[in-house]
Design a protein around this motif. Sequence first.
Motif, short mmCIF file in Angstrom:
data_model
loop_
_atom_site.label_atom_id
_atom_site.label_comp_id
_atom_site.label_asym_id
_atom_site.label_seq_id
_atom_site.Cartn_x
_atom_site.Cartn_y
_atom_site.Cartn_z
N LEU A 89 0.85 -1.19 0.00
CA LEU A 89 0.00 0.00 0.00
C LEU A 89 0.89 1.24 0.00
CD1 LEU A 89 -2.71 1.58 0.44
CD2 LEU A 89 -2.37 1.19 2.91
N LEU A 90 0.75 2.08 -1.03
CA LEU A 90 1.53 3.31 -1.12
C LEU A 90 0.81 4.44 -0.38
CD1 LEU A 90 2.64 3.20 -4.87
CD2 LEU A 90 3.76 2.20 -2.86
N ARG A 94 7.30 -4.47 -12.11
CA ARG A 94 7.48 -3.53 -13.22
C ARG A 94 6.45 -2.40 -13.13
NH1 ARG A 94 8.33 -6.49 -18.93
NH2 ARG A 94 8.74 -4.32 -19.47
N ALA A 95 5.23 -2.75 -12.73
CA ALA A 95 4.19 -1.73 -12.58
C ALA A 95 4.51 -0.79 -11.43
CB ALA A 95 2.83 -2.40 -12.35
N VAL A 96 5.03 -1.34 -10.32
CA VAL A 96 5.37 -0.51 -9.17
C VAL A 96 6.51 0.44 -9.52
CG1 VAL A 96 6.09 -0.46 -6.76
CG2 VAL A 96 4.65 -2.33 -7.57
N VAL A 97 7.54 -0.08 -10.19
CA VAL A 97 8.68 0.76 -10.58
C VAL A 97 8.23 1.89 -11.49
CG1 VAL A 97 10.82 0.83 -11.91
CG2 VAL A 97 10.47 -0.98 -10.25
N ARG A 98 7.42 1.57 -12.47
CA ARG A 98 6.93 2.62 -13.38
C ARG A 98 6.14 3.68 -12.60
NH1 ARG A 98 5.78 -1.75 -16.99
NH2 ARG A 98 3.60 -1.71 -16.33
N TYR A 99 5.39 3.21 -11.62
CA TYR A 99 4.54 4.13 -10.86
C TYR A 99 5.38 5.09 -10.01
CZ TYR A 99 0.53 5.83 -8.24
OH TYR A 99 -0.44 6.64 -7.69
N MET A 132 16.03 13.73 -4.09
CA MET A 132 15.77 13.43 -5.49
C MET A 132 14.35 12.89 -5.68
SD MET A 132 19.40 11.59 -6.35
CE MET A 132 19.29 11.74 -8.14
N HIS A 133 13.90 12.89 -6.93
CA HIS A 133 12.55 12.41 -7.25
C HIS A 133 12.41 10.95 -6.85
CE1 HIS A 133 8.70 12.44 -9.23
NE2 HIS A 133 9.05 11.46 -10.05
N ASN A 134 13.37 10.10 -7.24
CA ASN A 134 13.35 8.73 -6.77
C ASN A 134 14.74 8.11 -6.59
OD1 ASN A 134 14.01 8.11 -9.50
ND2 ASN A 134 11.83 7.92 -9.99
#
Length: 368
Positions: free
Chosen positions: A12-13, A120-125, A273-275
């Motif tokens: 959960l983010l 992959r979906a989490v990283v993109r998010y 930083m952003h990420n």
Amino acid sequence: MKYTQRKKAILLLADGTIFEGKSIGIDGTAFGEICYNTGMTGYQEIFTDPSYFGQLMLTTNAHIGNYGVNENEIESDSIKISGLVCKNFSFNYSRDNAQDSLENYFIKQNLLAISDIDTRAVVRYIRDKGAMNAVISTETDLGVLKEKLKAIPDMNGLELASKVSTKEPYFFGDENAPLKISALDIGIKKNILRNLANRGCYIKVFPYNSTFEEMNAFQPDGYFLSNGPGDPEPLVEAQNLAKEIIKNDLPLFGICLGHQVIALANGISTYKMHNGHRGINHPVKNLITGKGEITSQNHGFVVKREDVENHKDFEVTHIHLNDDTLAGMRMKDKNCFSVQYHPEASPGPHDSSYLFDQFIENIQNSKK
């Protein structure tokens, strides 16, 4: 463990986004800032790196755990990440010299791990939305988890070095070695100490809040400021230490958080930083030699490049080729240099190990 016995688990983010997976090992809940590492190997070194304290680690490599664990591949005395998020978790391992499974490694340290997440979906998010706090859990009450998640402090302004630093000074290496180093532990990795010891150094490692007088009493030939977790701005004592070392023009080398501390000690700003940069394939250019390096990196904060370029006493020595952020700097008239990345590179690559040689050379030149 049979696949059918595994519980449902969630990621959960902080913004309410949910990803579903399955539990590994223990049940429970773990909080931290979600970040991702792109390394294809070296998961044990990553999990035990003190710089990751307070963070949930998402591994982009599709398979985790397949070569087990070995006590020679640790960077500290315990797992430092808050929890693990991965795609495919291997409960069996095939490496001959592995001493245990990664599953047992987490269970013994009572740490939560979850798999079968669409990484992959989490990283993109989070690449698009930026790093944020998150929770992984086998609990099902989303309302309770969301309320607890709100109470987790943001990484901005968060001092974490004191959580991972040694409580008492200790020694590393051969006491008869030709050089002596005073090292400030604000999250130091074991392989940094190995690199210094292999180059003829006897190191005394000091707690995060040690003074110049305490470290200077060892009568060292050089000083080292280590990597570590959290925001560098609250580390006022470490900044004051750096000021004293520089004022006395003593050989000083800083890595990662230590690099940021040196910057702040000289009025150079840092920012979140952003990420961040986390992986073992980050391209860096050495502006002094013109050569490129593939580097190991792990940081969510960075020194402001413009401040270094505009500072009369500093010059930029290295830049990150993906985003042109500052990767290294040195003082023009003082025996001080630092880099944002990890030349000890555990795991590799080892393109940047020459920086330890440079530190030794600086020490020897200062002794002449």
